[in-house]
Design a protein around this motif. Structure first.
Motif, PDB file in Angstrom:
ATOM      1  N   TRP A  46      10.053  -2.076  -5.201  1.00 45.50           N
ATOM      2  CA  TRP A  46       9.148  -2.821  -5.671  1.00 45.50           C
ATOM      3  C   TRP A  46       7.742  -2.749  -5.080  1.00 45.50           C
ATOM      4  CZ3 TRP A  46       9.450  -4.340 -10.455  1.00 45.50           C
ATOM      5  CH2 TRP A  46      11.021  -4.555 -11.069  1.00 45.50           C
ATOM      6  N   GLY A  47       6.403  -2.704  -5.513  1.00 44.35           N
ATOM      7  CA  GLY A  47       5.326  -2.787  -4.734  1.00 44.35           C
ATOM      8  C   GLY A  47       4.809  -4.304  -4.612  1.00 44.35           C
ATOM      9  N   GLY A  48       3.785  -4.719  -3.869  1.00 39.03           N
ATOM     10  CA  GLY A  48       3.755  -6.121  -4.014  1.00 39.03           C
ATOM     11  C   GLY A  48       2.177  -6.251  -4.283  1.00 39.03           C
ATOM     12  N   ALA A  49       2.068  -7.368  -4.964  1.00 41.18           N
ATOM     13  CA  ALA A  49       0.415  -7.836  -5.188  1.00 41.18           C
ATOM     14  C   ALA A  49       0.089  -9.105  -4.454  1.00 41.18           C
ATOM     15  CB  ALA A  49       0.377  -8.127  -6.846  1.00 41.18           C
ATOM     16  N   VAL A  50      -0.991  -8.896  -3.444  1.00 44.68           N
ATOM     17  CA  VAL A  50      -1.057 -10.138  -2.600  1.00 44.68           C
ATOM     18  C   VAL A  50      -2.719 -10.054  -2.781  1.00 44.68           C
ATOM     19  CG1 VAL A  50       0.707  -9.599  -1.067  1.00 44.68           C
ATOM     20  CG2 VAL A  50      -1.447  -8.404  -0.579  1.00 44.68           C
ATOM     21  N   PRO A  51      -3.266 -11.214  -2.379  1.00 47.51           N
ATOM     22  CA  PRO A  51      -4.765 -11.102  -2.366  1.00 47.51           C
ATOM     23  C   PRO A  51      -5.633 -10.176  -1.822  1.00 47.51           C
ATOM     24  CG  PRO A  51      -3.831 -13.442  -1.865  1.00 47.51           C
ATOM     25  CD  PRO A  51      -2.676 -12.451  -1.792  1.00 47.51           C
ATOM     26  N   GLY A  52      -6.231  -9.627  -2.477  1.00 46.26           N
ATOM     27  CA  GLY A  52      -7.272  -8.455  -1.640  1.00 46.26           C
ATOM     28  C   GLY A  52      -6.829  -7.071  -1.946  1.00 46.26           C
ATOM     29  N   ASN A  53      -5.655  -6.885  -2.462  1.00 46.76           N
ATOM     30  CA  ASN A  53      -5.000  -5.581  -2.702  1.00 46.76           C
ATOM     31  C   ASN A  53      -5.082  -4.881  -3.926  1.00 46.76           C
ATOM     32  OD1 ASN A  53      -2.414  -6.661  -3.808  1.00 46.76           O
ATOM     33  ND2 ASN A  53      -1.400  -5.058  -2.998  1.00 46.76           N
ATOM     34  N   ALA A  54      -5.607  -5.496  -4.977  1.00 48.83           N
ATOM     35  CA  ALA A  54      -5.804  -5.072  -6.299  1.00 48.83           C
ATOM     36  C   ALA A  54      -6.143  -3.504  -6.361  1.00 48.83           C
ATOM     37  CB  ALA A  54      -6.668  -6.294  -7.264  1.00 48.83           C
ATOM     38  N   GLU A  59       9.569   7.096 -11.833  1.00 48.14           N
ATOM     39  CA  GLU A  59       9.891   8.280 -12.750  1.00 48.14           C
ATOM     40  C   GLU A  59      11.433   8.536 -12.920  1.00 48.14           C
ATOM     41  OE1 GLU A  59       6.184   8.919 -13.736  1.00 48.14           O
ATOM     42  OE2 GLU A  59       7.708  10.093 -14.643  1.00 48.14           O
ATOM     43  N   THR A  60      11.993   8.527 -14.104  1.00 45.61           N
ATOM     44  CA  THR A  60      13.345   8.511 -14.088  1.00 45.61           C
ATOM     45  C   THR A  60      13.888   9.913 -13.440  1.00 45.61           C
ATOM     46  OG1 THR A  60      13.080   7.338 -16.467  1.00 45.61           O
ATOM     47  CG2 THR A  60      15.036   8.722 -15.979  1.00 45.61           C
ATOM     48  N   LEU A  61      14.976   9.307 -12.727  1.00 47.70           N
ATOM     49  CA  LEU A  61      15.550  10.382 -11.754  1.00 47.70           C
ATOM     50  C   LEU A  61      16.475  11.177 -12.724  1.00 47.70           C
ATOM     51  CD1 LEU A  61      16.232  11.541  -8.829  1.00 47.70           C
ATOM     52  CD2 LEU A  61      17.955   9.815  -8.799  1.00 47.70           C
ATOM     53  N   ARG A  62      16.387  12.514 -12.979  1.00 52.07           N
ATOM     54  CA  ARG A  62      17.147  13.252 -13.702  1.00 52.07           C
ATOM     55  C   ARG A  62      17.770  14.535 -12.728  1.00 52.07           C
ATOM     56  NH1 ARG A  62      19.324  10.848 -17.268  1.00 52.07           N
ATOM     57  NH2 ARG A  62      19.734  12.377 -18.471  1.00 52.07           N
ATOM     58  N   ALA A  72      -2.734   3.301  -7.095  1.00 52.23           N
ATOM     59  CA  ALA A  72      -2.090   4.485  -6.423  1.00 52.23           C
ATOM     60  C   ALA A  72      -0.776   4.156  -5.994  1.00 52.23           C
ATOM     61  CB  ALA A  72      -3.104   4.530  -5.135  1.00 52.23           C
ATOM     62  N   LEU A  73      -0.244   2.762  -5.824  1.00 52.72           N
ATOM     63  CA  LEU A  73       1.024   2.406  -5.340  1.00 52.72           C
ATOM     64  C   LEU A  73       1.927   2.675  -6.584  1.00 52.72           C
ATOM     65  CD1 LEU A  73       2.555   1.318  -2.940  1.00 52.72           C
ATOM     66  CD2 LEU A  73       1.869  -0.930  -3.622  1.00 52.72           C
ATOM     67  N   HIS A  74       1.472   2.201  -7.838  1.00 52.85           N
ATOM     68  CA  HIS A  74       2.369   2.628  -8.979  1.00 52.85           C
ATOM     69  C   HIS A  74       2.554   3.960  -9.077  1.00 52.85           C
ATOM     70  CE1 HIS A  74       2.974   1.990 -13.349  1.00 52.85           C
ATOM     71  NE2 HIS A  74       3.803   1.184 -12.793  1.00 52.85           N
ATOM     72  N   GLU A  75       1.456   4.661  -9.057  1.00 51.22           N
ATOM     73  CA  GLU A  75       1.489   6.315  -9.096  1.00 51.22           C
ATOM     74  C   GLU A  75       2.631   6.847  -8.083  1.00 51.22           C
ATOM     75  OE1 GLU A  75       0.892   9.928 -10.899  1.00 51.22           O
ATOM     76  OE2 GLU A  75       0.007   7.950 -11.559  1.00 51.22           O
ATOM     77  N   ALA A  76       2.691   6.042  -6.764  1.00 54.57           N
ATOM     78  CA  ALA A  76       3.459   6.765  -5.929  1.00 54.57           C
ATOM     79  C   ALA A  76       5.178   6.313  -6.247  1.00 54.57           C
ATOM     80  CB  ALA A  76       3.191   6.097  -4.616  1.00 54.57           C
ATOM     81  N   SER A  81       0.815  -1.086   0.101  1.00 53.78           N
ATOM     82  CA  SER A  81      -0.126  -0.054  -0.143  1.00 53.78           C
ATOM     83  C   SER A  81       0.792   1.268  -0.050  1.00 53.78           C
ATOM     84  CB  SER A  81      -0.823  -0.058   1.326  1.00 53.78           C
ATOM     85  OG  SER A  81      -0.080   0.325   2.369  1.00 53.78           O
ATOM     86  N   VAL A  82       0.414   2.260  -0.469  1.00 53.39           N
ATOM     87  CA  VAL A  82       1.068   3.760  -0.309  1.00 53.39           C
ATOM     88  C   VAL A  82       1.275   3.799   1.132  1.00 53.39           C
ATOM     89  CG1 VAL A  82       0.975   6.169  -0.516  1.00 53.39           C
ATOM     90  CG2 VAL A  82      -0.287   4.705  -2.204  1.00 53.39           C
ATOM     91  N   GLU A  83       0.714   3.724   1.961  1.00 56.00           N
ATOM     92  CA  GLU A  83       1.308   3.851   3.500  1.00 56.00           C
ATOM     93  C   GLU A  83       2.389   2.908   3.815  1.00 56.00           C
ATOM     94  OE1 GLU A  83      -2.798   5.214   2.750  1.00 56.00           O
ATOM     95  OE2 GLU A  83      -2.099   3.021   2.336  1.00 56.00           O
ATOM     96  N   ALA A  84       2.383   1.816   3.499  1.00 53.59           N
ATOM     97  CA  ALA A  84       3.545   0.866   3.768  1.00 53.59           C
ATOM     98  C   ALA A  84       4.694   1.491   2.843  1.00 53.59           C
ATOM     99  CB  ALA A  84       3.434  -0.464   3.220  1.00 53.59           C
TER     100      ALA A  84
END
Length: 427
Positions: free
Chosen positions: A118-126, A424-427, A131-135, A95-98
Motif C-alpha cells: 500500500w501507499g500512504g496519503a499524508v498531509p502534503g503528499n497529494a 498490475e495483475t501478476l501473470r 506517481a506512487l500509484h503508477e509505481a 513516495s516512489v523513493e520510499a
C-alpha cells in the motif's frame, strides 16, 4: 503432464465445497476434475488466504517485525499473499523513493509468500500520489486520527478531499474521529480504554469517509471495523451505489471486552475490542455482505512496548499466522460453512485489490493452495508462532482447524517462493 495433483472430498471452489481433484501446471491451476482422479489426498483443499492488512515495519522498525518473520508466519497460517501497510516502517511508503527502499528490503528477505504494498496519503503528499500509484501500490492508506507514529500524520477533511480528488485509486481509511476520543489516563482497566474510544468515534469517522466518497465518486474501504453501530451507514452507502466497502478482523469476531483481564495490554488495539453483543452484530454484518473481508491487521512491536498500562502500551495485535483457525473456530460455532470463511479471508480480499487470479481455486488462477484439516485442533503456543515476538492475546486458546501444507504457485512455501507483486495483475 502436471506438476502437482491434489485431491480432497472437501475442495472449496467458487461455486461451493465438493469432492474434486486439482491439477497444477507451471504454477497455475490447469484443471479441476472429479475426485476419482489420482492425486495426493488432503483433508480439505483451500485457496491461499490473502491478507491485505499486514504491518511488516521493515525497514526502520525491523526490531518490531520484518519481512522474513512476517511472511514465514503468514505461510504457516495458510496465507499466500500479504499487502504491506505503508506505516511503522521508516521511511513510510509515501513516495516512489520510499517504495523503492521498501521493495529492496522485502526482496532481500526472500519471502515464501507474495508481497504487495500500500501507499500512504499524508498531509502534503497529494502531488506524489499519481506517481506512487503508477509505481504499483494497490491504493492508499490514510488516518483520520493520530496513527501512533510521527512520520505518518492524519488527514483532516480538506486534506482527505484533496487526496481523493488527486488520483482515482482505492483509499483505505482508519476511521476514528479524534473529537470523540479522550485520553484514558493511566489505567490498567480495559473498560477505561474502551470507553476512551467509543463507538461514536468510529461512526462519525465512517460518516466522514462515506460523504467524501460521495462527493468525489471515490472508492473507499473502511479498515478494521470494530463498532457494529457503523454498519447501517455502510449498508446505506452501498445501497446508494457508492464504492464503499469494509473489513473487520479476527479479534473483533472472537474476543469479548468483558473477558479482558486488568493489565492485559496484549489485547490493546485501535479501535478497541468491544462487547459480545457488538461482536455478534459484526457477524451479522458479515453474513449480510456489508462487511466483505476479514484480515489480520497484524501489528506487532517489541515486547517492551506492550507492557505498562492501557494508555501507553502499543496498540496492535499480531495474528497473521492465526487468522484462518481463529475465524474457522468461531464461524463453525455459528454454523457458517468453510466456503464462507474462504470468501471472507481469501476471495474478497483478493478482489478488493484486483488480484482476481488469487483467492480462488479455478482454472487459470495461481496455484496458491492450502491443505487444511477443519476437524483438527491445537492450543496456541506462543513459542510456535513465527512472527518476531511471541506476544499474543490468544496464548492457550484451543482452536479448530490446522494448516497442514501451503503451496505458492504449486511449490511448497519456502524462502524465495514468493514474489513482489504490484497493482498490475501478476501473470
Amino acid at each position: 503432464m502436471t506438476d502437482l495433483v491434489l485431491r480432497s472430498r472437501r475442495v472449496v471452489l467458487p461455486d461451493g465445497e465438493r469432492p474434486a481433484t486439482v491439477h497444477v501446471r507451471d504454477g497455475r491451476i490447469a484443471a479441476v476434475t472429479d475426485y476419482g482422479d489420482e492425486g495426493t489426498d488432503v483433508p480439505a483443499l483451500l485457496p491461499g488466504m490473502v491478507d491485505t492488512h499486514v504491518h511488516v515495519n521493515e525497514p526502520g522498525r525491523t526490531e518490531w517485525e520484518g519481512f522474513a518473520t512476517a511472511t514465514r508466519a503468514a505461510a504457516a497460517g495458510g496465507v499466500t499473499t500479504i499487502i504491506d501497510m505503508p506505516l511503522n516502517s521508516i521511511p513510510a511508503t509515501v513516495s516512489v523513493e520510499a517504495l523503492t527502499v521498501k521493495r529492496t528490503a522485502a526482496e532481500a528477505a526472500r519471502p515464501p509468500v507474495d508481497v504487495g504494498f500500500w501507499g500512504g496519503a499524508v498531509p502534503g503528499n497529494a502531488p506524489d500520489l499519481p506517481a506512487l500509484h503508477e509505481a504499483g501500490v494497490f491504493g492508499f492508506k490514510c488516518f483520520l486520527i493520530d496513527s501512533g507514529v510521527p512520520e505518518f500524520p492524519p488527514l483532516d477533511r480538506s486534506e482527505l478531499d484533496r487526496a481523493l480528488s488527486t488520483v482515482d485509486a482505492l483509499f483505505i481509511v482508519h476511521a476514528e474521529d479524534p473529537a470523540e476520543v479522550v485520553e484514558p489516563g493511566t489505567t490498567r482497566r480495559f473498560t477505561d480504554f474502551v470507553a476512551s474510544r467509543p463507538v461514536e468515534a468510529e461512526t462519525r469517522a465512517v460518516a466522514t469517509a462515506i460523504e467524501a466518497a460521495r462527493r468525489h465518486g471515490a472508492r473507499v474501504h473502511i479498515l478494521h471495523l470494530s463498532a457494529a453501530a457503523a454498519l447501517p451507514l455502510i449498508a446505506a452507502a452501498q445501497r446508494d451505489g457508492l464504492r464503499v466497502t469494509a473489513e473487520t478482523c479476527p479479534h473483533y469476531l472472537t474476543l469479548d471486552a468483558a473477558d479482558v483481564p486488568d493489565g492485559a495490554t496484549e489485547y490493546k488495539c485501535c479501535p478497541p475490542i468491544r462487547d459480545a453483543a457488538n461482536r455478534e452484530a459484526l457477524w451479522r454484518g458479515l453474513s449480510a455482505g456489508t462487511i466483505s473481508c476479514v484480515v489480520s491487521d497484524h501489528s506487532p512491536c517489541t515486547p517492551d512496548l506492550k507492557v505498562g498500562d492501557f494508555s501507553t502500551a502499543w496498540g496492535g495485535i499480531a495474528s497473521v499466522q492465526l487468522g484462518l483457525p481463529l475465524v474457522w473456530t468461531a464461524a463453525r460455532e455459528r454454523a457458517f460453512p468453510l466456503s464462507d470463511v474462504v470468501r471472507w479471508l481469501a476471495t474478497a480480499p483478493a478482489d478488493l485489490v484486483g488480484l482476481t487470479h488469487k483467492g480462488r481455486i479455478a482454472v487459470g488462477a495461481d496455484a496458491d493452495l492450502v491443505a487444511f484439516d477443519p476437524d483438527g485442533s491445537f492450543e496456541v503456543d506462543p513459542a510456535r508462532l513465527h512472527h518476531r515476538h511471541p506476544v499474543t492475546p490468544y496464548a492457550g486458546a484451543r482452536l479448530s482447524g490446522t494448516v497442514r501444507s501451503t503451496w505458492v504457485r504449486g511449490v511448497p512455501a519456502a524462502p524465495g517462493t514468493g514474489r513482489l507483486i504490484t497493482r498490475e495483475t501478476l501473470r
